[in-house]
Design an enzyme around this catalytic site. Structure first.
Site, PDB file in Angstrom:
ATOM      1  N   ARG A 150      -2.490   5.314   7.399  1.00 25.00           N
ATOM      2  CA  ARG A 150      -2.834   3.981   7.933  1.00 25.00           C
ATOM      3  C   ARG A 150      -2.689   4.031   9.452  1.00 25.00           C
ATOM      4  NH1 ARG A 150      -0.864  -1.807   5.760  1.00 25.00           N
ATOM      5  NH2 ARG A 150      -2.469  -1.237   4.255  1.00 25.00           N
TER       6      ARG A 150
ATOM      7  N   HIS B 182     -10.512  -0.722   4.376  1.00 29.13           N
ATOM      8  CA  HIS B 182      -9.303  -0.516   3.562  1.00 29.13           C
ATOM      9  C   HIS B 182      -9.801  -0.245   2.144  1.00 29.13           C
ATOM     10  CE1 HIS B 182      -5.368  -0.696   1.999  1.00 29.13           C
ATOM     11  NE2 HIS B 182      -4.945  -1.847   2.463  1.00 29.13           N
TER      12      HIS B 182
ATOM     13  N   LYS C 296       5.571  11.027  21.642  1.00 29.65           N
ATOM     14  CA  LYS C 296       5.614  12.052  22.696  1.00 29.65           C
ATOM     15  C   LYS C 296       4.220  12.355  23.223  1.00 29.65           C
ATOM     16  CE  LYS C 296       9.386  14.413  20.256  1.00 29.65           C
ATOM     17  NZ  LYS C 296       9.707  15.641  19.532  1.00 29.65           N
TER      18      LYS C 296
ATOM     19  N   THR D 145       0.832  -1.203   0.000  1.00 25.61           N
ATOM     20  CA  THR D 145       0.000   0.000   0.000  1.00 25.61           C
ATOM     21  C   THR D 145       0.868   1.254   0.000  1.00 25.61           C
ATOM     22  OG1 THR D 145      -1.686  -1.231   1.213  1.00 25.61           O
ATOM     23  CG2 THR D 145      -1.904   1.170   1.183  1.00 25.61           C
TER      24      THR D 145
HETATM   25  C1  NCD Z   1      -4.060  -5.885   3.908  1.00 26.95           C
HETATM   26  C2  NCD Z   1      -4.264  -4.934   5.078  1.00 26.95           C
HETATM   27  O1  NCD Z   1      -3.346  -4.188   5.433  1.00 26.95           O
HETATM   28  O2  NCD Z   1      -5.378  -4.946   5.577  1.00 26.95           O
HETATM   29  N1  NCD Z   1      -2.806  -5.692   3.288  1.00 26.95           N
HETATM   30  C3  NCD Z   1      -2.747  -4.886   2.195  1.00 26.95           C
HETATM   31  O3  NCD Z   1      -2.862  -3.696   2.289  1.00 26.95           O
HETATM   32  N2  NCD Z   1      -2.621  -5.482   0.985  1.00 26.95           N
HETATM   33  C4  NCD Z   1      -4.294  -7.300   4.233  1.00 26.95           C
HETATM   34  C5  NCD Z   1      -3.543  -7.908   5.398  1.00 26.95           C
HETATM   35  O4  NCD Z   1      -2.696  -7.270   6.032  1.00 26.95           O
HETATM   36  O5  NCD Z   1      -3.807  -9.074   5.676  1.00 26.95           O
END
Ligand code: NCD
Length: 310
Positions: free
Chosen positions: A106, A134, A79, A50
């Site tokens: 994220r 996501h 902090k 990502t």
């Molecule tokens: C996914 C996530 O971060 O949710 N990964 C991703 O972005 N391709 C899936 C996962 O971590 O299992």
């Protein structure tokens, strides 16, 4: 669209179709469209695909990137700074002294992206918020389905694995609901059932076909797409419970013989044990092609938010 927080924003079929067309137009794109603009990628949780594909997308468009890939420990969060304050600083009020023109976030808490967007002066993209959603992964998943099977309607999709914590599944459900006549079978180890909010979307749209605790059983009805997911170890309170379910579903070579010849096998990756490596060479194994689609889809997201879809 100012921010991308949830795939609910793409439930309107016209919006989704326009986005998929923009992603197709973004294939192989190398252009200085966003020269002089900066993307801040702020990752409080690990990521390979990502973050890299967002950063590559911005660079391919001629933009620049500032990045914190351990934001929980390497930013001022350690902090005690709140997420809201960090976002306020990075985005400013969107005026000329802003640090960045767009933020990709994220975070381990469900709802964090929405909180962050509410104080952001620039567009903000949810790159995964805990066990919530996501959306950008689901957009590349539906784009992959369209590319591989030629349609996003009249599909039978089997969602398999960790449906409780798997945020990519949560986001994909809204996009399948934007299609017509899609049906979904749920296959999960007993403790990892889909939360009610998402189950209700399936039921309300007449998409719910059934559920099973047995992966082979789920293949009997010949799904067009089998979407495997990783058991989300980092969300478990109990290691014993994780150990109980971690290898419950493994798609191995014998299962390939149960998979329809025209079906595809998908996985958002990273995989741990859910798909045996000997499956990789089968033409129905679409997960590496799926990951490549991250680039045009994320270019399209940046074009949508920074350039109004141009
Ligand atoms: C996914 C996530 O971060 O949710 N990964 C991703 O972005 N391709 C899936 C996962 O971590 O299992």
């Amino acid at each position: 669209m100012n921010h991308v927080i949830s795939t609910k924003q793409f439930l309107d079929r016209k919006v989704l179709d326009a986005f998929l067309a923009l992603a197709l137009d973004s294939e192989g794109m190398r252009a200085s469209y966003v020269g002089g603009r900066i993307m801040a990628s702020l990752f409080y949780e690990p990521s390979t695909r990502t973050r890299f594909s967002f950063e590559a997308a911005m660079l391919r468009l001629g933009g620049q990137v500032i990045s914190s890939d351990h934001a929980g420990s390497f930013s001022s969060a350690i902090k005690g700074e709140t997420l809201e304050d960090s976002i306020r600083i990075i985005s400013g009020d969107g005026g000329i002294n802003r640090y960045a023109d767009i933020i990709v976030l994220r975070h381990p808490e469900a709802g964090a992206a929405e909180r962050a967007a509410s104080v952001s002066g620039v567009p903000l993209i949810n790159a995964g918020d805990g066990d919530g959603e996501h959306p950008t992964q689901a957009l590349l998943d539906i784009y992959t389905i369209k590319k591989e099977l030629g349609r996003i309607d009249n599909l039978h999709v089997c969602l398999a694995g960790d449906l409780k914590y798997g945020r990519t599944v949560h986001s994909l459900i809204h996009l399948l609901a934007a299609g017509k006549n899609n049906r979904v079978t749920l296959a999960f180890p007993e403790p990892l059932d889909l939360p009610d909010d998402y189950r209700n979307v399936l039921v309300d749209h007449g998409m719910y076909l059934g559920e099973t605790y047995d992966l082979e059983d789920a293949l009997r009805d010949n799904p067009d797409v089998v979407y495997m997911t990783r058991v989300q170890k980092e969300r478990f309170d109990s290691k014993a419970l994780y150990d109980d379910v971690r290898n419950a579903f493994v798609f191995d070579e014998p299962l390939l013989s149960c998979l329809d010849q025209n079906a595809i096998l998908m996985h958002p990756l990273p995989r741990v044990n859910e798909i045996a490596p000997e499956v990789d060479t089968d033409p129905r194994a679409a997960y590496f092609r799926q990951a490549q689609n991250g680039l045009p889809v994320r270019i399209a997201l940046l074009r949508m938010l920074l350039l109004g879809g141009k």
